[in-house]
Write a protein that holds these residues in place. Structure first.
Motif, short mmCIF file in Angstrom:
data_model
loop_
_atom_site.label_atom_id
_atom_site.label_comp_id
_atom_site.label_asym_id
_atom_site.label_seq_id
_atom_site.Cartn_x
_atom_site.Cartn_y
_atom_site.Cartn_z
N LYS A 106 14.99 -57.04 26.42
CA LYS A 106 15.94 -58.06 26.88
C LYS A 106 16.30 -59.04 25.77
CE LYS A 106 15.33 -60.04 30.83
NZ LYS A 106 14.70 -60.70 32.00
N SER A 107 15.34 -59.40 24.94
CA SER A 107 15.62 -60.33 23.84
C SER A 107 16.66 -59.76 22.89
CB SER A 107 14.33 -60.64 23.07
OG SER A 107 13.39 -61.28 23.90
N CYS A 108 16.56 -58.46 22.64
CA CYS A 108 17.55 -57.79 21.78
C CYS A 108 18.95 -57.92 22.36
CB CYS A 108 17.19 -56.30 21.68
SG CYS A 108 16.66 -55.80 20.04
N ILE A 109 19.06 -57.73 23.66
CA ILE A 109 20.36 -57.76 24.32
C ILE A 109 20.94 -59.17 24.30
CG2 ILE A 109 21.55 -57.37 26.52
CD1 ILE A 109 19.34 -55.25 27.10
N VAL A 110 20.10 -60.18 24.58
CA VAL A 110 20.56 -61.58 24.58
C VAL A 110 21.07 -61.98 23.20
CG1 VAL A 110 19.79 -63.98 24.77
CG2 VAL A 110 19.06 -62.30 26.48
N TRP A 111 20.30 -61.68 22.16
CA TRP A 111 20.69 -62.03 20.79
C TRP A 111 21.99 -61.31 20.41
CZ3 TRP A 111 20.63 -65.39 17.20
CH2 TRP A 111 20.78 -65.07 15.84
N GLY A 112 22.08 -60.03 20.73
CA GLY A 112 23.28 -59.26 20.41
C GLY A 112 24.51 -59.79 21.13
N ALA A 113 24.36 -60.15 22.42
CA ALA A 113 25.49 -60.66 23.19
C ALA A 113 26.00 -61.98 22.61
CB ALA A 113 25.09 -60.84 24.65
N CYS A 114 25.07 -62.85 22.21
CA CYS A 114 25.47 -64.14 21.61
C CYS A 114 26.29 -63.93 20.34
CB CYS A 114 24.25 -64.98 21.30
SG CYS A 114 23.39 -65.63 22.76
N LEU A 115 25.82 -63.03 19.47
CA LEU A 115 26.53 -62.77 18.22
C LEU A 115 27.91 -62.16 18.48
CD1 LEU A 115 23.65 -61.35 15.97
CD2 LEU A 115 24.71 -63.61 15.84
N MET A 116 28.00 -61.26 19.44
CA MET A 116 29.29 -60.62 19.73
C MET A 116 30.29 -61.61 20.31
SD MET A 116 28.53 -56.74 21.04
CE MET A 116 27.20 -57.09 22.18
N ILE A 117 29.82 -62.54 21.12
CA ILE A 117 30.73 -63.56 21.66
C ILE A 117 31.29 -64.43 20.53
CG2 ILE A 117 30.83 -65.65 23.08
CD1 ILE A 117 28.79 -64.28 24.96
N ILE A 118 30.42 -64.84 19.61
CA ILE A 118 30.88 -65.63 18.46
C ILE A 118 31.88 -64.84 17.63
CG2 ILE A 118 30.16 -66.73 16.30
CD1 ILE A 118 27.45 -67.31 17.69
N GLY A 119 31.56 -63.56 17.37
CA GLY A 119 32.45 -62.70 16.58
C GLY A 119 33.79 -62.52 17.24
N THR A 120 33.79 -62.39 18.56
CA THR A 120 35.05 -62.20 19.30
C THR A 120 35.92 -63.45 19.21
OG1 THR A 120 33.96 -60.69 20.84
CG2 THR A 120 36.05 -61.64 21.53
#
Length: 525
Positions: A106-120
């Motif tokens: 779950k930690s992997c998914i949370v970190w990845g989602a945060c980065l993708m939102i910023i990138g978007t």
């Protein structure tokens, strides 16, 4: 202890040893499985972000507004725009498996989602090509974290009889994201401002927003919890979702003891697990040979031309209207999604090996026909050849979506034992990223310079793929994760895991006996 698993013995390699323990009701009549599958849907959308990107880039290239904003990129510049997200994914590979193993899926998914939102956000606000490229790199960097944690968590949470189909749906959602992007760019085509490409860019972050809001309610992997010494939490999760909270349910007892047995055997038999462990034993080398091969095959089968540069391909056969190109792309993605879901839902009935053979053989035949149509159009410029070429694109996509879209993630995760799962899956992602970077950079250059002759390279490669699949791919349908991973170490290993899990359910095997039995495992290896 309850009955069920305790009273049953299995011959070595007997598949579906847990079948008699399953809830026989349809899944939609079991509220806990409905809830579990809802949480799994939250994890499935990770793949949509990746699929959305490929189709979005296809659609953006057909938008005059995007072309004008970024100075009509072509050749190497266009290749970089297509490949930069996968370069970002490659950059995350050294970190993602450690986060998944140490901090949890779950930690992997949370970190990845945060980065993708910023990138978007940055991608949507881009004022120049450099800003756009940087944003796409960040999206790719974050995507690798989410794409490492999500499929493993799906596979490790799913109800046993649904694991194959649900894990296969993970990669199927790649195509779902793809057709959402295709129709989004088709819909924004008539907007005369930069919002024609900014709107599709913004929507790319929507799956990550959904995940970030709901991931806190998704249960953690029972296998990860057991590996961290949190056995009671793992047992509660298995019981709650697989047996209405009954920790004494025979299926829950069997699952839990099989997980405990496998992880303890791996932990005590090996002092440490490093990257070299992936290639140390004959069974592991066999796993990695297949994993690396299907990762390359999934991107080097000619599908990259239609996935990322369809507009260039259509330009080459005289279809230059942006509206027609976007329409063809949109319909193709819907069609691919339907075929992909079919492959996902039937993978346990038909079998992985058969689907891969049918898929690869069909791609080879249709690619030959596609090449012939392209060559005929190049020489004669006939409308019939162009239309036949489009038909061949659809036929080729049928066979590709039958196995390679739904099964490559499923097959990779299920053949890896727990202690190697995150590292082996990282090698899989690394291979895909490398093949994509090469493909996305080389394809537009080769297509521009040698035209239809470039297609003949894939004929030779697809022939090799078919031989490899026929020679080396192992059938894995209808086994638990632990049993599937063990068949690469020999059927005796499967029998040992089943026997010891059953004994532990019955209370016949003490911890001392478990330690003594490691000698039995060592003799098998």
């Amino acid at each position: 202890m309850a009955g069920g698993a305790a009273g049953t013995t299995h011959a070595p390699g007997d598949v579906r040893s847990y079948e008699h323990l399953l809830d026989k009701r349809p899944w939609y009549k079991n509220r806990r499985i409905i809830l579990l599958n809802f949480w799994i849907v939250i994890l499935l959308v990770t793949s949509s972000t990746n699929g959305y990107d490929g189709s979005m880039m296809n659609g953006l290239q057909s938008l005059p507004q995007w072309q004008s904003a970024f100075n009509n990129p072509h050749g190497g510049a266009l290749g970089l725009l297509g490949a930069i997200q996968n370069i970002g994914s490659l950059s995350a590979l050294p970190f993602a498996p450690y986060m998944a193993d140490i901090l949890g899926r779950k930690s992997c998914i949370v970190w990845g989602a945060c980065l993708m939102i910023i990138g978007t956000v940055v991608q949507t606000a881009s004022q120049n090509v450099h800003m756009f490229i940087g944003a796409r790199w960040l999206i790719g960097f974050g995507l690798n974290f989410a794409a490492t944690g999500a499929p493993m968590l799906i596979s490790e949470l799913a109800y046993p009889s649904q694991r194959g189909q649900i894990t296969s749906l993970y990669n199927s959602l790649w195509i779902f994201g793809s057709f959402i992007a295709a129709w989004t760019t088709f819909g924004t085509f008539h907007i005369n401002t930069s919002w024609s490409w900014r709107i599709p860019s913004a929507i790319q972050g929507f799956p990550s927003v959904i995940q970030l809001c709901l991931i806190w309610f998704v249960p953690e992997s029972p296998r990860w919890l057991v590996n961290k010494g949190r056995e009671q939490e793992a047992l509660k999760i298995l019981a709650y979702y697989h047996a209405h909270g009954n920790e004494k349910d025979p299926l829950v007892e069997y699952e839990f003891q099989e997980i405990m047995t496998t992880i303890q055997m791996d932990r005590e038999a090996k002092e440490s697990v490093g990257w070299t462990t992936l290639f140390k034993t004959p069974g592991n080398r066999k796993r990695m040979r297949i994993i690396i091969a299907i990762a390359f095959f999934s991107q080097w089968s000619g599908n990259g031309l239609a996935s990322y540069y369809l507009n260039k391909v259509l330009d080459a056969i005289g279809i230059t209207s942006p509206t027609v190109q976007l329409l063809i792309n949109g319909v193709l993605q819907i069609y691919n999604f339907v075929i992909c879901v079919f492959g996902s839902l039937w993978c346990d009935k038909i079998g992985r090996r058969k689907l891969f053979l049918w898929s690869t053989g069909g791609m080879l035949i249709t690619w030959v026909m596609e090449t012939v149509c392209f060559a005929l159009y190049s020489e004669r410029r006939t409308t019939a050849a162009a239309h036949a070429f489009i038909a061949m694109i659809y036929l080729f996509s049928t066979f590709y979506a039958l196995a390679y879209s739904p099964l490559i993630v499923t097959y990779t995760i299920e053949i890896l034992p727990y202690n190697l799962r995150s590292k082996g899956f990282t090698v899989f992602n690394f291979t895909i990223c490398c093949s994509l970077v090469f493909n996305q950079y080389v394809n537009p250059i080769a297509l521009q310079n040698i035209g239809w002759k470039y297609y003949t390279v894939y004929i030779a490669w697809l022939s090799f793929e078919l031989f490899f699949i026929w020679m080396y791919l192992v059938e894995t349908k209808n086994r638990t994760l632990e049993e599937t991973a063990a068949i690469f170490d020999g059927e005796d290993e499967v029998a040992l895991i089943e026997k010891r899990a059953t004994n532990r359910v019955e209370g016949r095997e003490s911890d001392d006996v478990m330690v003594d039995n490691l000698n039995e495992k060592a003799s098998i290896e």
